[in-house]
Enzyme design. Structure first.
Site, PDB file in Angstrom:
ATOM      1  N   SER A  69       0.794  -1.225   0.000  1.00 15.16           N
ATOM      2  CA  SER A  69       0.000   0.000   0.000  1.00 15.16           C
ATOM      3  C   SER A  69       0.825   1.273   0.000  1.00 15.16           C
ATOM      4  O   SER A  69       0.325   2.337  -0.371  1.00 15.16           O
ATOM      5  CB  SER A  69      -0.943   0.012   1.207  1.00 15.16           C
TER       6      SER A  69
ATOM      7  N   ASP B  33      -3.340   7.631   8.582  1.00 14.69           N
ATOM      8  CA  ASP B  33      -4.280   6.739   9.254  1.00 14.69           C
ATOM      9  C   ASP B  33      -3.490   5.810  10.184  1.00 14.69           C
ATOM     10  O   ASP B  33      -2.339   6.106  10.515  1.00 14.69           O
ATOM     11  CB  ASP B  33      -5.160   5.973   8.254  1.00 14.69           C
TER      12      ASP B  33
ATOM     13  N   HIS C  14      -0.601   4.253   7.569  1.00 15.98           N
ATOM     14  CA  HIS C  14       0.013   4.929   6.423  1.00 15.98           C
ATOM     15  C   HIS C  14       0.412   6.367   6.740  1.00 15.98           C
ATOM     16  O   HIS C  14      -0.095   6.975   7.680  1.00 15.98           O
ATOM     17  CB  HIS C  14      -0.948   4.891   5.235  1.00 15.98           C
TER      18      HIS C  14
END
Length: 354
Positions: A43, A329, A332
């Protein structure tokens, strides 16, 4: 050394208080060409591929992307630009790196770089069984499709030149260490599991090398114990960084760096470099004011303690000033955080093979 070390680095200073900063574009030596930036992994470098697959790991909704151009949630796991974007911009390739699975991707974007990465992906096959992300083996298959499309759109020689002069970025291991290792603990201890992951990294390098890649930067694991969600789960009442998790990341990183040095010695015509993703983040976490941050133990979304993916949504309040937060978050990094990391990466690359 495959490439000459450059004489000077022209990096523009970015304001630490600015929300949408940008690394400065560098001047490469005359004998160095970077044709494209190609990203593989998880990600941290997924530019939106998960939008186009059947997975729960999607972030194509607000507040993700609220600081991207037009406030569009592109599928990037941040509030704005990420590692491939800042890297491509600094190298003078282009401003944004798109996902390969975008059905309307242009021929020009194919020629200047794409991301094959998938949020939730990992080296261990068990990881993607759990996360329903695109496995690394499939990302390599997508790369093969990409090469064929290039050859159809231009010609074989030109396509080969693009691949040879590309910079490949591999960012993977976080999901393996956090998700799969606890489930593998009856089969592997930390050393054995780290060795297994590093072997899979080397297999990946060998495969893309066979396909023509000659320059690659491999990211270490970040300090996974300091991710906000991990602090909440493993950091006790004070939400301290998880020592067990960080020690696991450091063990993996030590083995990875050693094996990459061995690879470079064995294949001197290839440019493979190790990027320490761990210590720059630790430095920010331990010295936040130096980098203009106020909050490094919580994300900007919601309470900042655990919200990630669908728990971070349009109904979840976000912090008033994203530039003061290292994390977007629970897992991340913010656009500003990525900006700082790529600034360090560029300096390392210039010292390695540009």
């Amino acid at each position: 050394m495959l490439f000459s070390i450059v004489v000077a680095i022209l990096l523009c200073l970015f304001a630490l208080v600015c929300l949408c900063g940008s690394v400065g574009r560098i001047t490469l030596p005359n004998n160095v060409l970077v044709s494209s930036v190609l990203a593989f992994g998880d990600s941290y470098v997924d530019q939106g591929n998960n939008n186009y697959i059947n997975t729960t790991g999607k972030v194509n909704y607000h507040p993700y992307g609220e600081d991207f151009v037009g406030g569009i949630p592109t599928g990037r796991f941040s509030n704005g630009k990420t590692i491939p974007d800042f890297l491509a911009e600094a190298l003078g390739v282009k401003e944004y790196v798109p996902p390969f699975l975008d059905p309307v991707i242009s021929d020009k974007d194919l020629q200047t770089g794409v991301s094959f990465a998938s949020g939730g992906s990992g080296l261990d096959p068990l990881t993607t069984e759990i996360t329903t992300a695109i496995p690394m083996s499939v990302q390599v298959d997508l790369f093969k499709q990409y090469i064929e499309r290039l050859r159809r759109n231009i010609n074989e020689e030109a396509a080969n030149n693009i691949i040879t002069n590309s910079l490949v970025v591999l960012v993977v291991s976080t999901n393996d260490l956090l998700v799969s290792f606890p489930l593998r603990s009856s089969q592997y201890d930390a050393l054995a599991y780290s060795n297994m992951l590093v072997k899979l990294v080397l297999n990946f390098i060998q495969e893309v090398y066979t396909l023509g890649v000659r320059r690659m930067v491999v990211f270490s694991a970040p300090p996974i114990g300091c991710l906000p969600e991990v602090r909440t789960v493993a950091g006790g009442p004070q939400r301290r960084c998880g020592d067990k998790e960080n020690n696991l990341a450091q063990l993996y990183n030590t083995i990875l760096e050693q094996q990459l040095q061995f690879w470079t010695t064995s294949f001197p015509q290839s440019g493979v470099t190790f990027f320490d993703y761990y210590n720059p983040l630790i430095n920010i976490i331990e010295n936040p004011k130096k980098y203009g941050f106020d909050v490094v133990d919580k994300g900007c979304c919601g309470t900042g303690k655990a919200e990630v993916l669908y728990l971070c949504n349009k109904l979840t309040p976000t912090c008033p000033d994203r530039s003061k937060y290292l994390f977007w978050d629970g897992l991340h990094i913010t656009e500003k955080g990525y900006n700082i990391i790529v600034d360090q990466l560029i300096q390392d690359l210039m010292n390695s093979f540009f």
